[in-house]
Design a protein around this motif. Structure first.
Motif, mmCIF file in Angstrom:
data_model
loop_
_atom_site.group_PDB
_atom_site.id
_atom_site.type_symbol
_atom_site.label_atom_id
_atom_site.label_comp_id
_atom_site.label_asym_id
_atom_site.label_seq_id
_atom_site.Cartn_x
_atom_site.Cartn_y
_atom_site.Cartn_z
ATOM 1 N N GLY A 61 48.862 -12.617 -66.938
ATOM 2 C CA GLY A 61 48.876 -11.176 -67.139
ATOM 3 C C GLY A 61 49.299 -10.720 -68.504
ATOM 4 N N ARG A 62 49.488 -11.607 -69.437
ATOM 5 C CA ARG A 62 49.933 -11.231 -70.777
ATOM 6 C C ARG A 62 48.731 -10.928 -71.667
ATOM 7 N NH1 ARG A 62 55.633 -13.847 -72.515
ATOM 8 N NH2 ARG A 62 56.662 -13.610 -70.492
ATOM 9 N N LEU A 63 48.962 -10.026 -72.599
ATOM 10 C CA LEU A 63 47.910 -9.582 -73.501
ATOM 11 C C LEU A 63 47.986 -10.367 -74.804
ATOM 12 C CD1 LEU A 63 45.699 -7.605 -74.498
ATOM 13 C CD2 LEU A 63 47.554 -6.029 -75.125
ATOM 14 N N TYR A 64 46.855 -10.947 -75.186
ATOM 15 C CA TYR A 64 46.750 -11.706 -76.438
ATOM 16 C C TYR A 64 45.855 -10.897 -77.367
ATOM 17 C CZ TYR A 64 45.971 -15.816 -79.430
ATOM 18 O OH TYR A 64 45.904 -16.692 -80.488
ATOM 19 N N SER A 65 46.458 -10.278 -78.385
ATOM 20 C CA SER A 65 45.701 -9.371 -79.239
ATOM 21 C C SER A 65 46.206 -9.461 -80.674
ATOM 22 C CB SER A 65 45.805 -7.937 -78.705
ATOM 23 O OG SER A 65 44.937 -7.076 -79.388
ATOM 24 N N ARG A 66 45.664 -8.591 -81.531
ATOM 25 C CA ARG A 66 45.999 -8.611 -82.958
ATOM 26 C C ARG A 66 47.504 -8.505 -83.154
ATOM 27 N NH1 ARG A 66 42.792 -10.514 -85.762
ATOM 28 N NH2 ARG A 66 41.111 -8.992 -85.621
ATOM 29 N N VAL A 67 48.033 -9.244 -84.117
ATOM 30 C CA VAL A 67 49.467 -9.270 -84.339
ATOM 31 C C VAL A 67 49.963 -7.863 -84.666
ATOM 32 C CG1 VAL A 67 49.166 -9.873 -86.789
ATOM 33 C CG2 VAL A 67 51.313 -10.414 -85.630
ATOM 34 N N GLY A 68 51.033 -7.467 -84.011
ATOM 35 C CA GLY A 68 51.565 -6.113 -84.104
ATOM 36 C C GLY A 68 51.366 -5.330 -82.828
ATOM 37 N N THR A 69 50.465 -5.800 -81.958
ATOM 38 C CA THR A 69 50.229 -5.097 -80.694
ATOM 39 C C THR A 69 51.470 -5.109 -79.816
ATOM 40 O OG1 THR A 69 47.905 -5.757 -80.810
ATOM 41 C CG2 THR A 69 48.713 -4.976 -78.695
ATOM 42 N N ALA A 70 52.176 -6.222 -79.783
ATOM 43 C CA ALA A 70 53.370 -6.322 -78.947
ATOM 44 C C ALA A 70 54.453 -5.350 -79.412
ATOM 45 C CB ALA A 70 53.902 -7.747 -78.957
ATOM 46 N N VAL A 71 54.545 -5.115 -80.717
ATOM 47 C CA VAL A 71 55.541 -4.173 -81.246
ATOM 48 C C VAL A 71 55.250 -2.767 -80.742
ATOM 49 C CG1 VAL A 71 56.459 -3.154 -83.360
ATOM 50 C CG2 VAL A 71 55.957 -5.599 -83.268
ATOM 51 N N VAL A 72 53.976 -2.366 -80.794
ATOM 52 C CA VAL A 72 53.587 -1.029 -80.335
ATOM 53 C C VAL A 72 53.820 -0.893 -78.834
ATOM 54 C CG1 VAL A 72 51.658 0.581 -80.153
ATOM 55 C CG2 VAL A 72 51.937 -0.795 -82.221
ATOM 56 N N ALA A 73 53.439 -1.932 -78.050
ATOM 57 C CA ALA A 73 53.586 -1.852 -76.591
ATOM 58 C C ALA A 73 55.054 -1.795 -76.181
ATOM 59 C CB ALA A 73 52.903 -3.059 -75.950
ATOM 60 N N MET A 74 55.903 -2.556 -76.817
ATOM 61 C CA MET A 74 57.318 -2.542 -76.449
ATOM 62 C C MET A 74 57.989 -1.233 -76.852
ATOM 63 S SD MET A 74 58.654 -6.459 -76.990
ATOM 64 C CE MET A 74 57.934 -6.710 -78.611
ATOM 65 N N GLN A 75 57.607 -0.674 -77.987
ATOM 66 C CA GLN A 75 58.174 0.617 -78.368
ATOM 67 C C GLN A 75 57.666 1.729 -77.453
ATOM 68 O OE1 GLN A 75 57.590 1.441 -82.507
ATOM 69 N NE2 GLN A 75 58.920 -0.231 -83.201
ATOM 70 N N ALA A 76 56.406 1.615 -76.981
ATOM 71 C CA ALA A 76 55.892 2.596 -76.032
ATOM 72 C C ALA A 76 56.637 2.520 -74.705
ATOM 73 C CB ALA A 76 54.401 2.377 -75.817
ATOM 74 N N ALA A 77 56.935 1.311 -74.255
ATOM 75 C CA ALA A 77 57.695 1.164 -73.011
ATOM 76 C C ALA A 77 59.105 1.715 -73.153
ATOM 77 C CB ALA A 77 57.733 -0.302 -72.601
ATOM 78 N N ALA A 78 59.655 1.642 -74.371
ATOM 79 C CA ALA A 78 61.007 2.146 -74.592
ATOM 80 C C ALA A 78 61.077 3.656 -74.462
ATOM 81 C CB ALA A 78 61.504 1.708 -75.972
ATOM 82 N N VAL A 79 59.972 4.348 -74.783
ATOM 83 C CA VAL A 79 59.955 5.819 -74.675
ATOM 84 C C VAL A 79 59.152 6.259 -73.459
ATOM 85 C CG1 VAL A 79 60.303 6.170 -77.142
ATOM 86 C CG2 VAL A 79 57.974 5.917 -76.255
ATOM 87 N N ASP A 80 58.858 5.321 -72.569
ATOM 88 C CA ASP A 80 58.188 5.614 -71.292
ATOM 89 C C ASP A 80 56.792 6.219 -71.503
ATOM 90 O OD1 ASP A 80 57.977 5.522 -68.581
ATOM 91 O OD2 ASP A 80 58.953 7.453 -68.229
ATOM 92 N N VAL A 81 56.020 5.590 -72.386
ATOM 93 C CA VAL A 81 54.629 5.972 -72.617
ATOM 94 C C VAL A 81 53.750 4.885 -71.999
ATOM 95 C CG1 VAL A 81 52.839 6.426 -74.351
ATOM 96 C CG2 VAL A 81 55.186 7.204 -74.730
ATOM 97 N N PRO A 82 52.824 5.232 -71.094
ATOM 98 C CA PRO A 82 52.007 4.195 -70.443
ATOM 99 C C PRO A 82 51.064 3.518 -71.431
ATOM 100 C CG PRO A 82 51.196 6.377 -69.870
ATOM 101 C CD PRO A 82 52.482 6.590 -70.618
ATOM 102 N N VAL A 83 50.939 2.218 -71.257
ATOM 103 C CA VAL A 83 50.056 1.393 -72.097
ATOM 104 C C VAL A 83 48.856 0.981 -71.248
ATOM 105 C CG1 VAL A 83 49.832 -0.732 -73.423
ATOM 106 C CG2 VAL A 83 51.967 0.571 -73.494
ATOM 107 N N ILE A 84 47.649 1.339 -71.699
ATOM 108 C CA ILE A 84 46.403 1.015 -70.997
ATOM 109 C C ILE A 84 45.607 0.055 -71.879
ATOM 110 C CG2 ILE A 84 44.285 1.937 -70.012
ATOM 111 C CD1 ILE A 84 45.744 4.596 -69.635
ATOM 112 N N VAL A 85 45.199 -1.063 -71.281
ATOM 113 C CA VAL A 85 44.437 -2.083 -72.008
ATOM 114 C C VAL A 85 42.997 -2.041 -71.523
ATOM 115 C CG1 VAL A 85 44.192 -4.547 -72.494
ATOM 116 C CG2 VAL A 85 46.467 -3.529 -72.305
ATOM 117 N N CYS A 86 42.066 -1.988 -72.446
ATOM 118 C CA CYS A 86 40.626 -2.030 -72.144
ATOM 119 C C CYS A 86 40.116 -3.411 -72.498
ATOM 120 C CB CYS A 86 39.874 -0.964 -72.933
ATOM 121 S SG CYS A 86 40.422 0.722 -72.625
#
Length: 527
Positions: free
Chosen positions: A397-422
């Motif tokens: 279930g982990r996302l493997y994407s361009r480097v820096g994606t994990a930084v954006v997703a973790m900061q979004a989770a910190a402010v309770d913003v949903p992350v949708i992956v296409c």
């Protein structure tokens, strides 16, 4: 006749018989005798009253002679091994004292003597050729003191500029932008695609997969099955394998490219050998077109439609880098559904793919804000949703994407913003990724330096030009980084985002949680 006369007469007869016997023996000895020397010696000894019979060896059969020779040879080898183990020099060739020297032994000694004399003769001939007169010149010429082996030192190699934590990734094939002698078996379309991939002209995972399949299609159309073989056996192992190896040397194969290659090989292997070659190639070409249409093009349309339904008017959508499926989703929500929203594109070096996305969205009339990854926290403070593309979805279930994606997703989770992956199902894999260290792609670190040169950052008109560092000449603080022992540059391409930071994965099979990735992968593989 008296008894004395009878005795004398018998003595005379005995003497005459002895004389005749002696003369007969002498006649036999004077005649030539057949046989070898050993038998003649035995007969001569027997004629002399049997003296010395104890010192003559009895005649042996051929099998007994061979057996004795083998035993003697084994004994000599054991002695040689013992001498070598004792640290002695060349083992001495010892001949058993009780074995007479044979003709073969004599010939061996003569040959060895000739071989010993031959190098001496050649050496003297070379000496006479080198010299002007008849006086020989010593072959061992004195070495000049400046050229002595002790003073000649090889240039010291620079220390490896590799980051130890990612040391196992440096063994992978690095990208090559130019092949001086490309393999003859590689098709021109594959050569062109390899160059485009290595220079990032064809960059996205979907774009690379589609371009690879079209190049394979062109290569298969030019293929001819050799005689005495079948298309199913020869095409995959002898023709497609060099093409795949070349593409992998230009840039490592992506997850969806690997899935497409496995599908194509399985398709070719299942072709009946009785099918004509032209019909088989037509079937392969049509199947490739169907795969691109169903697994990529139609899947993108379904995903874009489903993801656009989740965007509302007035939303602030944050995305990272550039994803073709995210771009299609945003354009469909704005143009087809008439929704008005704002997009914040977060980007990072060295590729700066987000610039292309921001340019395309702004050209369509969407309000776009562009920021670097260092400002992601500020951008997410006003965001309502995060839309991300994917290079691959792992089985855990982990996302493997361009480097820096994990930084954006973790900061979004910190402010309770949903992350949708296409993500399309062709990008699903059965691999498991726990971090971005075990499996990743290492790009050339000079690309970071080159980007600094292109941007002109840190370059002043009065600053003297420095040396070329790799392929880049720059006036930034990274100038000459390869010559600095304590400076290393790391340019990894991807990172791994944990599943707990992902709210939803939108696929052509519907919207599902990250834990359902292995199920969808199994369904899409068996379909």
């Amino acid at each position: 006749m008296t008894p004395s006369m009878i005795t004398e007469t018998s003595n005379g007869l005995d003497t005459a018989e002895k004389d005749q016997q002696i003369s007969a023996d002498q006649t036999k000895e004077s005649e030539p005798k057949a046989g070898n020397g050993t038998e003649n010696a035995k007969q001569s000894v027997e004629s002399i009253g049997g003296i010395g019979l104890a010192n003559v060896e009895p005649k042996l059969s051929g099998a007994e002679l061979k057996k004795r020779q083998k035993a003697e040879k084994a004994a000599r080898r054991e002695r040689e091994k013992a001498e070598r183990a004792a640290g002695g020099g060349t083992p001495s060739q010892d001949i058993s004292p009780h074995r007479p020297q044979s003709k073969n032994d004599a010939q061996t000694k003569v040959k060895s003597g000739q071989q010993d004399q031959k190098p001496q003769h050649q050496e003297r001939t070379q000496q006479l050729r080198r010299g002007s007169g008849t006086a020989p010149i010593s072959p061992k010429l004195p070495i000049r003191s400046s050229q002595s082996a002790s003073q000649v030192t090889k240039p010291r190699k620079p220390p490896p500029k590799e980051v130890g934590l990612f040391g196992h990734l440096y063994g992978q094939a690095h990208r090559q932008t130019f092949h001086p002698t490309p393999p003859k078996e590689v098709h021109p379309s594959i050569l062109s695609l390899g160059l485009q991939m290595s220079t990032y002209t064809v960059c996205g995972s979907n774009a690379r997969c589609v371009a690879m399949l079209l190049a394979f299609k062109a290569a298969i159309n030019a293929y001819t099955t050799p005689p005495q073989t079948s298309l199913a056996r020869h095409l995959t192992s002898h023709y497609l394998s060099p093409q795949i190896t070349y593409l992998n040397s230009c840039r490592p194969i992506s997850i969806n490219m690997g899935n497409a290659i496995r599908w194509l090989k399985d398709l070719i292997i299942k072709i009946d050998p009785a099918v004509p070659e032209d019909d088989a190639k037509v079937h392969i070409a049509e199947s490739i077109d169907s795969f691109i249409r169903e697994r990529i093009t139609a899947a993108d349309t379904l995903i874009a439609s489903a993801a656009a339904d989740k965007i509302a008017t007035g939303d602030v959508i944050v995305t990272y880098a550039k994803s073709s499926i995210v771009q299609k989703t945003l354009l469909q929500a704005y143009q087809s559904q008439g929704k008005r929203f704002r997009v914040v594109v977060v980007d990072s070096k060295p590729l700066f793919e987000g610039r292309h996305l921001a340019r395309a969205l702004s050209a369509a009339g969407i309000a776009v804000q562009y920021a670097l990854v260092t400002a992601a926290g500020h951008a997410l403070g006003q965001a309502s949703k995060v839309l991300l593309g994917a290079h691959a979805m792992m089985s855990n279930g982990r996302l493997y994407s361009r480097v820096g994606t994990a930084v954006v997703a973790m900061q979004a989770a910190a402010v309770d913003v949903p992350v949708i992956v296409c993500c399309e199902s062709v990008k699903f894999t059965d691999r498991v990724a726990l971090d971005s260290i075990v499996g990743n792609e290492i790009a050339e670190p000079d690309e970071i330096v080159e980007q600094a040169r292109q941007e002109g950052r840190g370059v002043s008109s009065h600053e003297p030009e420095g040396e070329e560092d790799g392929a880049a000449k720059t006036g930034s603080s990274l100038r000459g980084w390869r010559k600095k022992d304590n400076l290393q540059l790391l340019n990894i391409m991807y990172d791994v985002t944990p599943a707990e930071y992902i709210k939803m994965v939108v696929t052509e099979y519907g919207s599902l949680p990250p834990s359902s990735v292995p199920v969808v992968h199994r369904i899409s593989t068996n379909a």
